[in-house]
Scaffold this active site. Structure first.
Site, PDB file in Angstrom:
ATOM      1  N   ASP A   1      14.518 -18.407   5.562  1.00  0.00           N
ATOM      2  CA  ASP A   1      15.183 -18.506   4.249  1.00  0.00           C
ATOM      3  C   ASP A   1      16.022 -19.485   3.719  1.00  0.00           C
ATOM      4  OD1 ASP A   1      13.622 -16.020   3.898  1.00  0.00           O
ATOM      5  OD2 ASP A   1      14.975 -14.730   3.898  1.00  0.00           O
TER       6      ASP A   1
ATOM      7  N   GLY B   1      11.490 -13.308   6.359  1.00  0.00           N
ATOM      8  CA  GLY B   1      10.216 -12.928   6.413  1.00  0.00           C
ATOM      9  C   GLY B   1      10.318 -11.422   6.519  1.00  0.00           C
TER      10      GLY B   1
ATOM     11  N   ASN C   1      12.025  -9.221   9.305  1.00  0.00           N
ATOM     12  CA  ASN C   1      13.165  -8.486   8.565  1.00  0.00           C
ATOM     13  C   ASN C   1      13.053  -6.911   9.102  1.00  0.00           C
ATOM     14  OD1 ASN C   1      14.081 -10.770   7.464  1.00  0.00           O
ATOM     15  ND2 ASN C   1      13.349 -10.238   5.249  1.00  0.00           N
TER      16      ASN C   1
ATOM     17  N   GLU D   1       2.516 -10.223   3.664  1.00  0.00           N
ATOM     18  CA  GLU D   1       2.607 -11.646   3.727  1.00  0.00           C
ATOM     19  C   GLU D   1       1.752 -12.462   4.773  1.00  0.00           C
ATOM     20  OE1 GLU D   1       7.130 -12.568   1.921  1.00  0.00           O
ATOM     21  OE2 GLU D   1       7.034 -12.190   3.868  1.00  0.00           O
TER      22      GLU D   1
ATOM     23  N   ALA E   1      15.683  -8.200   0.980  1.00  0.00           N
ATOM     24  CA  ALA E   1      15.637  -7.562   2.263  1.00  0.00           C
ATOM     25  C   ALA E   1      15.875  -6.160   2.197  1.00  0.00           C
ATOM     26  CB  ALA E   1      15.888  -8.216   3.419  1.00  0.00           C
ATOM     27  N   ALA E   2      16.304  -5.592   1.005  1.00  0.00           N
ATOM     28  CA  ALA E   2      17.055  -4.179   0.809  1.00  0.00           C
ATOM     29  C   ALA E   2      15.545  -3.233   1.235  1.00  0.00           C
ATOM     30  CB  ALA E   2      17.538  -3.862  -0.452  1.00  0.00           C
TER      31      ALA E   2
ATOM     32  N   ASP F   1      12.979  -4.126   2.916  1.00  0.00           N
ATOM     33  CA  ASP F   1      12.597  -4.328   4.333  1.00  0.00           C
ATOM     34  C   ASP F   1      13.417  -3.192   5.242  1.00  0.00           C
ATOM     35  OD1 ASP F   1      10.886  -6.068   3.580  1.00  0.00           O
ATOM     36  OD2 ASP F   1      12.194  -7.714   3.814  1.00  0.00           O
TER      37      ASP F   1
ATOM     38  N   ARG G   1      25.627  -7.227   1.316  1.00  0.00           N
ATOM     39  CA  ARG G   1      25.725  -8.247   2.042  1.00  0.00           C
ATOM     40  C   ARG G   1      24.827  -9.384   1.892  1.00  0.00           C
ATOM     41  NH1 ARG G   1      25.620  -4.969   7.724  1.00  0.00           N
ATOM     42  NH2 ARG G   1      27.675  -4.170   7.506  1.00  0.00           N
TER      43      ARG G   1
ATOM     44  N   SER H   1      21.832  -8.952   7.003  1.00  0.00           N
ATOM     45  CA  SER H   1      22.215  -7.895   6.237  1.00  0.00           C
ATOM     46  C   SER H   1      21.932  -6.509   6.821  1.00  0.00           C
ATOM     47  CB  SER H   1      21.952  -7.769   4.314  1.00  0.00           C
ATOM     48  OG  SER H   1      20.795  -7.689   4.525  1.00  0.00           O
TER      49      SER H   1
HETATM   50  O1  RIB Z   1      11.848  -9.174   1.381  1.00  0.00           O
HETATM   51  C1  RIB Z   1      12.757 -10.345   1.640  1.00  0.00           C
HETATM   52  C2  RIB Z   1      11.650 -11.352   2.304  1.00  0.00           C
HETATM   53  O2  RIB Z   1      11.032 -11.968   1.272  1.00  0.00           O
HETATM   54  C3  RIB Z   1      12.797 -12.814   2.637  1.00  0.00           C
HETATM   55  O3  RIB Z   1      13.392 -12.520   3.923  1.00  0.00           O
HETATM   56  C4  RIB Z   1      11.922 -13.645   2.324  1.00  0.00           C
HETATM   57  O4  RIB Z   1      11.628 -14.402   3.363  1.00  0.00           O
HETATM   58  C5  RIB Z   1      10.588 -13.131   1.998  1.00  0.00           C
HETATM   59  O5  RIB Z   1       9.534 -12.918   2.925  1.00  0.00           O
END
Ligand code: RIB
Length: 315
Positions: free
Chosen positions: A14, A40, A44, A144, A255-256, A258, A291, A297
């Site tokens: 990122d 990713g 994550n 993804e 990434a919250a 994730d 964070r 985070s």
């Molecule tokens: O969900 C957040 C993620 O989306 C990021 O880390 C970025 O890499 C994208 O994949």
């Protein structure tokens, strides 16, 4: 033996820039600071699950990277958290995935992903990694990697007796055959609207009940809609449950979702009831938004346990 969670998904480096406001089409904005973070959605979720379930859960990751320095960083981040990276293989045809991320003063973001090697993870590759699924309890997926790979891996996970959890992000319509193989579907509000073919809108917890019911008709046994600062709405066919979010000062929402999924998976793998798993997931996500960064985070287990002690259920 610890229950295992298998994550099939993306690894991205990122590139994050803090901005005053997110740029509109055609607009140039001056950013404040630039930082690189391991990210990713797949990686994550794997890192967050390992941080949260280190003593109770084993985490295995399946993914693709290139032959470059980002691949080394990303695999090192997974390994440092305790994730088994034996099924993260390198491809010569593409570079490691990267994501360009702007984060505004309110913590909201815009993300563009250059998939690179993530797009090379084929259904046949995952089939060749069938032993990674053996004996595991839960498999986590996002969108993804190619849709055909997600569909094939979902089927394989089901054949091996795993419970399947799909985070349908980035938002896109999905075929009925794919949704039929999902046990737990965890869209945010915009992803839920997209799956239902409805226009973008802000979704209230009461409106989310009807949406969760409609999504359950498409196949998943349980639907959990992530509602940001409204918490989450879960429907497992018994009764809909709204679990409010914890109020925190938001720095970066990257990434919250994730972290939420990873925490939910860890709690369920440990055998927690859904109600408890949802509170645990809300708490982990709440800490993560205070964070900066994606994997950086994700909280440790002791932080979430301490947070929940400070925020008892009756308070
Ligand atoms: O969900 C957040 C993620 O989306 C990021 O880390 C970025 O890499 C994208 O994949």
């Amino acid at each position: 033996m610890k229950p295992a969670i298998v994550v099939v998904g993306s690894l991205n480096m990122d590139f994050v820039v803090g901005v005053e406001h997110l740029p509109a089409p055609g607009e140039t904005v001056l950013g404040r600071n630039f930082q690189m973070f391991p990210g990713g959605k797949g990686a994550n979720q794997a890192v967050a699950a390992a941080k949260l379930g280190g003593n109770s859960v084993a985490v295995r990751m399946i993914g693709r990277v290139g032959y470059d320095v980002f691949a080394d960083h990303l695999k090192a981040s997974l390994s440092a958290a305790g994730v088994d990276v034996g099924a993260v293989h390198a491809t010569k045809s593409q570079a490691t995935g990267v994501a360009l991320i702007w984060v505004d003063r309110g913590g909201q973001n815009s993300i563009v992903v250059a998939s690179g090697a993530n797009g090379e993870l084929a259904a046949a590759d995952v089939e060749a990694m069938r032993p990674v699924f053996r004996g595991a309890r839960l498999a986590l997926f996002q969108l993804e990697t190619p849709l055909s790979t997600v569909a094939g891996a979902l089927a394989l996970a089901r054949q091996e007796g795993l419970e399947t959890m799909l985070d349908p992000a980035p938002a896109q319509p999905l075929p009925a055959e794919l949704l039929a193989k999902v046990d737990i579907l965890t869209p945010n509000e915009s992803e839920a609207l997209r799956l239902l073919g409805r226009p973008a809108a802000r979704v209230s917890p009461s409106a989310a009940i009807e949406m969760a019911e409609a999504l359950r008709w498409l196949g998943p046994k349980a639907v959990i809609i992530k509602l940001g600062d409204e918490g989450c709405l879960a429907h497992d066919g018994v009764a809909p449950r709204h679990v409010p979010a914890f109020p925190v000062e938001v720095k970066d929402t990257t990434a919250a979702g994730d972290t939420f999924n990873a925490a939910l998976a860890v709690a369920l793998a440990e055998g927690a009831p859904l109600e408890h798993a949802l509170r645990f997931a809300n708490a982990a996500a709440a800490i993560s938004v205070t964070r900066l960064g994606a994997q950086a985070s994700a909280p440790a287990r002791r932080e979430v346990d301490a947070f929940l002690e400070r925020h008892p259920a009756s308070a």
